[in-house]
Design an enzyme around this catalytic site. Sequence first.
Site, PDB file in Angstrom:
ATOM      1  N   SER A   1      -1.415   5.277 -20.273  1.00 15.71           N
ATOM      2  CA  SER A   1      -0.124   5.923 -19.669  1.00 15.71           C
ATOM      3  C   SER A   1       0.965   5.986 -20.447  1.00 15.71           C
ATOM      4  CB  SER A   1       0.219   4.692 -18.552  1.00 15.71           C
ATOM      5  OG  SER A   1      -0.725   4.725 -17.499  1.00 15.71           O
TER       6      SER A   1
ATOM      7  N   THR B   1      -1.229  -1.552 -12.247  1.00 16.77           N
ATOM      8  CA  THR B   1      -2.389  -1.435 -12.281  1.00 16.77           C
ATOM      9  C   THR B   1      -3.411  -2.677 -11.777  1.00 16.77           C
ATOM     10  OG1 THR B   1      -4.523  -0.478 -13.346  1.00 16.77           O
ATOM     11  CG2 THR B   1      -2.817  -1.815 -14.651  1.00 16.77           C
TER      12      THR B   1
ATOM     13  N   LYS C   1      -2.358  -4.273  -7.370  1.00 16.62           N
ATOM     14  CA  LYS C   1      -1.910  -2.940  -6.544  1.00 16.62           C
ATOM     15  C   LYS C   1      -1.687  -3.599  -5.140  1.00 16.62           C
ATOM     16  CE  LYS C   1      -3.980   0.750  -9.384  1.00 16.62           C
ATOM     17  NZ  LYS C   1      -4.774   1.980  -9.076  1.00 16.62           N
TER      18      LYS C   1
ATOM     19  N   ASN D   1       0.941   1.821  -6.559  1.00 15.93           N
ATOM     20  CA  ASN D   1       0.903   1.872  -8.008  1.00 15.93           C
ATOM     21  C   ASN D   1       2.173   2.290  -8.656  1.00 15.93           C
ATOM     22  OD1 ASN D   1       0.554   4.685  -7.022  1.00 15.93           O
ATOM     23  ND2 ASN D   1      -0.383   5.185  -9.045  1.00 15.93           N
TER      24      ASN D   1
ATOM     25  N   GLY E   1     -16.004  -1.602  -4.642  1.00 21.83           N
ATOM     26  CA  GLY E   1     -14.914  -2.118  -4.630  1.00 21.83           C
ATOM     27  C   GLY E   1     -13.985  -2.123  -3.480  1.00 21.83           C
TER      28      GLY E   1
ATOM     29  N   GLY F   1     -10.356  -3.297  -3.805  1.00 20.31           N
ATOM     30  CA  GLY F   1      -9.049  -3.415  -4.135  1.00 20.31           C
ATOM     31  C   GLY F   1      -8.135  -2.256  -3.944  1.00 20.31           C
ATOM     32  N   GLY F   2      -7.091  -2.155  -4.731  1.00 19.72           N
ATOM     33  CA  GLY F   2      -6.054  -1.457  -4.347  1.00 19.72           C
ATOM     34  C   GLY F   2      -6.410   0.174  -4.650  1.00 19.72           C
ATOM     35  N   ALA F   3      -7.348   0.237  -5.494  1.00 14.91           N
ATOM     36  CA  ALA F   3      -7.788   1.886  -5.835  1.00 14.91           C
ATOM     37  C   ALA F   3      -8.888   2.026  -4.655  1.00 14.91           C
ATOM     38  CB  ALA F   3      -8.704   1.861  -6.957  1.00 14.91           C
TER      39      ALA F   3
ATOM     40  N   TYR G   1     -11.102   5.869 -16.847  1.00 18.93           N
ATOM     41  CA  TYR G   1     -11.039   7.135 -17.703  1.00 18.93           C
ATOM     42  C   TYR G   1     -11.087   6.934 -18.893  1.00 18.93           C
ATOM     43  CZ  TYR G   1      -6.301   5.220 -18.002  1.00 18.93           C
ATOM     44  OH  TYR G   1      -5.108   4.284 -17.962  1.00 18.93           O
TER      45      TYR G   1
END
Length: 248
Positions: free
Chosen positions: A16, A61, A65, A86, A127, A129-131, A208
Amino acid sequence: MKIFGLIGYPLGHSFSSDLFTKKWATENISGCRYELMPLQEITLLHQLIRSKPELVGFNVTIPYKIKIIPFLSALSEEAKVAGAVNTVQVIRKGAQIYLTGHNTDVAGIQITLSNLGKKPNGALIFGTGGAAAATSFVLNNMRIPFRLVSRTSGTNRMIYNEINPETIRQHHLLINCTPVGTSGFSFQPLPLPYDAIGSDHILFDLVYNPAVTSFLKEGLSRGATCVNGYQMLIAQAEETWRIWMKKQ
């Protein structure tokens, strides 16, 4: 100087800072700095913000989140529905500090999946979580049926040992929303029957860094379409910048 940044823990994998620094250089934007702000406990958030009076916005992150929500003053509609944040705006009015949470992961995931050019018959989201919350929001909007998969049992989710080859064959979109495979993290690979993956499958890994994770390698070796999280990162960063600048 306006300070922007990223909170989470750990942060060594993040692109980022480089991403925003390059954006500002390309667009001749001065007076901005992006900092990585590792936070070992979310309870330290307000202390961090008070220590940085020039902080006007930050990204969030893993693992905060969802955990950050009780510490915020308000949520955007996307963040409310997704149940995860986020991106945060920091608004200062005298001695008062107001924090508004947004979810730009939604835009990044939406753009990435739309660019695939085909609608899968169903998806498995690895998963919870937040994502995964943001991904669930997008798939609901796209009317793609999905199942959540976790290492622990819970309402409306599967656990990994319930997944068999037929489960994989019935869901052509496989999405990794866990940190498994992320540079700097130590996790066992997702325990899946990879031999059931074929050329009709799409594997989308929100990770990524590295560009090709162990999850994507399994798909590539079997002829699947594979996409990492970099396009999502770029798209959500553009939306994040739009939100931050709208309030300046």
